[in-house]
Design a protein around this motif. Structure first.
Motif, PDB file in Angstrom:
ATOM      1  N   GLN A 296      54.397   4.114  76.760  1.00 58.47           N
ATOM      2  CA  GLN A 296      54.689   2.680  76.642  1.00 58.47           C
ATOM      3  C   GLN A 296      55.971   2.374  77.405  1.00 58.47           C
ATOM      4  O   GLN A 296      56.935   3.119  77.314  1.00 58.47           O
ATOM      5  CB  GLN A 296      54.881   2.292  75.166  1.00 58.47           C
ATOM      6  N   VAL A 297      55.939   1.242  78.141  1.00 56.84           N
ATOM      7  CA  VAL A 297      57.108   0.892  78.960  1.00 56.84           C
ATOM      8  C   VAL A 297      58.008  -0.085  78.188  1.00 56.84           C
ATOM      9  O   VAL A 297      57.518  -1.004  77.537  1.00 56.84           O
ATOM     10  CB  VAL A 297      56.644   0.260  80.290  1.00 56.84           C
ATOM     11  N   CYS A 298      59.325   0.133  78.252  1.00 61.20           N
ATOM     12  CA  CYS A 298      60.282  -0.761  77.585  1.00 61.20           C
ATOM     13  C   CYS A 298      60.355  -2.086  78.361  1.00 61.20           C
ATOM     14  O   CYS A 298      60.522  -2.084  79.579  1.00 61.20           O
ATOM     15  CB  CYS A 298      61.657  -0.088  77.554  1.00 61.20           C
ATOM     16  N   HIS A 299      60.255  -3.204  77.621  1.00 56.19           N
ATOM     17  CA  HIS A 299      60.261  -4.514  78.298  1.00 56.19           C
ATOM     18  C   HIS A 299      61.634  -4.837  78.876  1.00 56.19           C
ATOM     19  O   HIS A 299      61.743  -5.603  79.820  1.00 56.19           O
ATOM     20  CB  HIS A 299      59.868  -5.614  77.305  1.00 56.19           C
ATOM     21  N   THR A 300      62.687  -4.260  78.310  1.00 56.74           N
ATOM     22  CA  THR A 300      64.045  -4.609  78.761  1.00 56.74           C
ATOM     23  C   THR A 300      64.442  -3.847  80.013  1.00 56.74           C
ATOM     24  O   THR A 300      64.947  -4.432  80.969  1.00 56.74           O
ATOM     25  CB  THR A 300      65.074  -4.331  77.644  1.00 56.74           C
ATOM     26  N   CYS A 301      64.215  -2.523  80.011  1.00 52.07           N
ATOM     27  CA  CYS A 301      64.754  -1.731  81.129  1.00 52.07           C
ATOM     28  C   CYS A 301      63.664  -1.077  81.980  1.00 52.07           C
ATOM     29  O   CYS A 301      63.962  -0.513  83.032  1.00 52.07           O
ATOM     30  CB  CYS A 301      65.729  -0.678  80.606  1.00 52.07           C
ATOM     31  N   GLY A 302      62.426  -1.101  81.519  1.00 54.03           N
ATOM     32  CA  GLY A 302      61.333  -0.558  82.327  1.00 54.03           C
ATOM     33  C   GLY A 302      61.158   0.950  82.210  1.00 54.03           C
ATOM     34  O   GLY A 302      60.299   1.523  82.890  1.00 54.03           O
ATOM     35  N   LYS A 303      61.978   1.615  81.360  1.00 47.18           N
ATOM     36  CA  LYS A 303      61.808   3.071  81.194  1.00 47.18           C
ATOM     37  C   LYS A 303      60.814   3.338  80.058  1.00 47.18           C
ATOM     38  O   LYS A 303      60.402   2.405  79.354  1.00 47.18           O
ATOM     39  CB  LYS A 303      63.166   3.719  80.858  1.00 47.18           C
ATOM     40  N   ASN A 304      60.485   4.614  79.853  1.00 49.09           N
ATOM     41  CA  ASN A 304      59.466   4.889  78.825  1.00 49.09           C
ATOM     42  C   ASN A 304      59.847   6.037  77.882  1.00 49.09           C
ATOM     43  O   ASN A 304      58.983   6.740  77.383  1.00 49.09           O
ATOM     44  CB  ASN A 304      58.114   5.166  79.498  1.00 49.09           C
ATOM     45  N   LYS A 305      61.141   6.222  77.665  1.00 51.04           N
ATOM     46  CA  LYS A 305      61.572   7.270  76.728  1.00 51.04           C
ATOM     47  C   LYS A 305      61.935   6.623  75.390  1.00 51.04           C
ATOM     48  O   LYS A 305      62.799   5.734  75.340  1.00 51.04           O
ATOM     49  CB  LYS A 305      62.805   8.002  77.289  1.00 51.04           C
ATOM     50  N   TRP A 306      61.281   7.085  74.314  1.00 50.21           N
ATOM     51  CA  TRP A 306      61.475   6.453  73.000  1.00 50.21           C
ATOM     52  C   TRP A 306      61.888   7.479  71.963  1.00 50.21           C
ATOM     53  O   TRP A 306      61.597   8.658  72.084  1.00 50.21           O
ATOM     54  CB  TRP A 306      60.170   5.792  72.535  1.00 50.21           C
ATOM     55  N   VAL A 307      62.541   6.961  70.925  1.00 47.56           N
ATOM     56  CA  VAL A 307      62.849   7.805  69.783  1.00 47.56           C
ATOM     57  C   VAL A 307      62.595   6.939  68.547  1.00 47.56           C
ATOM     58  O   VAL A 307      62.713   5.710  68.613  1.00 47.56           O
ATOM     59  CB  VAL A 307      64.314   8.315  69.872  1.00 47.56           C
ATOM     60  N   GLU A 308      62.180   7.567  67.445  1.00 46.40           N
ATOM     61  CA  GLU A 308      61.909   6.786  66.235  1.00 46.40           C
ATOM     62  C   GLU A 308      63.174   6.059  65.801  1.00 46.40           C
ATOM     63  O   GLU A 308      64.246   6.681  65.712  1.00 46.40           O
ATOM     64  CB  GLU A 308      61.414   7.707  65.118  1.00 46.40           C
ATOM     65  N   ALA A 309      63.045   4.741  65.542  1.00 42.66           N
ATOM     66  CA  ALA A 309      64.221   3.956  65.144  1.00 42.66           C
ATOM     67  C   ALA A 309      64.707   4.430  63.770  1.00 42.66           C
ATOM     68  O   ALA A 309      63.928   4.905  62.963  1.00 42.66           O
ATOM     69  CB  ALA A 309      63.866   2.483  65.108  1.00 42.66           C
ATOM     70  N   CYS A 310      66.024   4.288  63.590  1.00 40.46           N
ATOM     71  CA  CYS A 310      66.621   4.767  62.334  1.00 40.46           C
ATOM     72  C   CYS A 310      67.194   3.551  61.594  1.00 40.46           C
ATOM     73  O   CYS A 310      67.791   2.670  62.207  1.00 40.46           O
ATOM     74  CB  CYS A 310      67.721   5.763  62.721  1.00 40.46           C
ATOM     75  N   GLY A 311      66.976   3.497  60.289  1.00 39.23           N
ATOM     76  CA  GLY A 311      67.436   2.335  59.516  1.00 39.23           C
ATOM     77  C   GLY A 311      68.632   2.645  58.629  1.00 39.23           C
ATOM     78  O   GLY A 311      68.967   1.856  57.754  1.00 39.23           O
ATOM     79  N   ASP A 312      69.284   3.791  58.892  1.00 41.58           N
ATOM     80  CA  ASP A 312      70.399   4.209  58.022  1.00 41.58           C
ATOM     81  C   ASP A 312      71.521   3.177  57.977  1.00 41.58           C
ATOM     82  O   ASP A 312      71.842   2.557  58.993  1.00 41.58           O
ATOM     83  CB  ASP A 312      70.998   5.533  58.533  1.00 41.58           C
ATOM     84  N   LYS A 313      72.132   3.051  56.807  1.00 44.13           N
ATOM     85  CA  LYS A 313      73.321   2.204  56.692  1.00 44.13           C
ATOM     86  C   LYS A 313      74.538   3.050  57.093  1.00 44.13           C
ATOM     87  O   LYS A 313      74.445   4.275  57.126  1.00 44.13           O
ATOM     88  CB  LYS A 313      73.473   1.710  55.251  1.00 44.13           C
ATOM     89  N   ARG A 314      75.628   2.355  57.383  1.00 41.63           N
ATOM     90  CA  ARG A 314      76.818   3.075  57.841  1.00 41.63           C
ATOM     91  C   ARG A 314      77.578   3.603  56.649  1.00 41.63           C
ATOM     92  O   ARG A 314      77.871   2.858  55.707  1.00 41.63           O
ATOM     93  CB  ARG A 314      77.699   2.126  58.659  1.00 41.63           C
ATOM     94  N   ILE A 315      77.879   4.875  56.670  1.00 36.65           N
ATOM     95  CA  ILE A 315      78.655   5.457  55.559  1.00 36.65           C
ATOM     96  C   ILE A 315      80.102   5.545  56.008  1.00 36.65           C
ATOM     97  O   ILE A 315      80.419   6.263  56.959  1.00 36.65           O
ATOM     98  CB  ILE A 315      78.121   6.861  55.190  1.00 36.65           C
ATOM     99  N   SER A 316      80.955   4.769  55.365  1.00 39.31           N
ATOM    100  CA  SER A 316      82.354   4.770  55.822  1.00 39.31           C
ATOM    101  C   SER A 316      83.271   5.303  54.711  1.00 39.31           C
ATOM    102  O   SER A 316      82.853   5.474  53.596  1.00 39.31           O
ATOM    103  CB  SER A 316      82.778   3.362  56.227  1.00 39.31           C
TER     104      SER A 316
END
Ligand SMILES: [Zn+2]
Length: 241
Positions: A221-241
């Motif tokens: 699948q091609v990225c609509h923003t930059c035209g590349k096709n390398k993906w990684v599963e998105a992460c929904g972690d909150k920031r631990i500070s």
């Protein structure tokens, strides 16, 4: 060939110890060096106080140029007999005067200030890279991600805005925990898991530009923003500070 012979003769010539230690001068010049260094040390100290900066932790390009110029002007008169102290002190007065004048003009006109200092660049907006700015400015992505990790950011969806300041420092503004979005994970081991073939539908982030979207089709699948096709599963972690 002739050059080589000359070079060998030159290297094999015995060292002239006096010239090695004292250069063109002799030992009687040493007390004068001490005096010259003392004067220039005081001149540098006074000049830095006159610049009005409290510290030099982060310098803008303009300030770095000033410091380099002063550094160069202060060294020579310390140990070159034929360089007098007064011209060097005059250089200091001129540079410090110019610095104060340019700072004054910068306070009066923000346009002039931007011309001299540059302006802050937005690098992240709403959890994704400002791709246009990355293409315009020579920004080292690895270094930027490393700067974010130092601030305990594990994925871009935790960030509302991030700016590269003219001093080179990063300013980061976060989403509150309940507004954190899925985004590009920036831990090195997460980035290594990137793929060009989507195996199952889900939320993915483009490794290149951070664009995050629900991908329903599998395969390349091609990225609509930059035209590349390398993906990684998105992460929904909150920031631990
Ligand atoms: Zn992309």
């Amino acid at each position: 060939m002739t050059m080589l012979v000359y070079l060998l003769l030159d290297i094999s010539a015995p060292f002239d110890t006096k010239s090695l230690l004292f250069g063109q001068e002799d030992h009687s010049f040493l007390p004068e060096v001490l005096f010259r260094a003392l004067i220039m040390f005081v001149v540098v100290l006074v000049s830095l106080r006159l610049l009005g900066k409290r510290g030099v932790k982060q310098l803008s390009i303009f300030e770095l140029v000033i410091i380099l110029t002063l550094g160069s002007a202060s060294g020579d008169p310390m140990f070159y007999k034929d360089v007098g102290l007064l011209p060097a002190i005059f250089v200091f007065l001129t540079v410090v005067g110019l610095y104060r004048f340019v700072v004054y003009l910068g306070d009066k006109s923000s346009r002039f200030n931007r011309l001299v200092e540059g302006k802050p660049v937005c690098l992240i907006e709403d959890g994704i890279f400002c791709w246009g700015n990355f293409q315009k400015e020579p920004i080292a992505l690895d270094e930027f991600l490393s700067g974010l990790r130092v601030l305990n950011v594990s994925q871009l969806g935790q960030i509302r805005r991030a700016y590269l300041e003219t001093s080179g420092e990063l300013s980061v503004f976060y989403y509150p925990d309940d507004s954190v979005k899925p985004g590009l994970p920036i831990l090195p081991e997460s980035l290594e898991k990137c793929t060009s073939q989507i195996q199952k539908p889900g939320m993915y982030s483009c490794v290149h530009c951070g664009h995050t979207a629900e991908i329903e089709k599998t395969g390349s699948q091609v990225c609509h923003t930059c035209g590349k096709n390398k993906w990684v599963e998105a992460c929904g972690d909150k920031r631990i500070s």
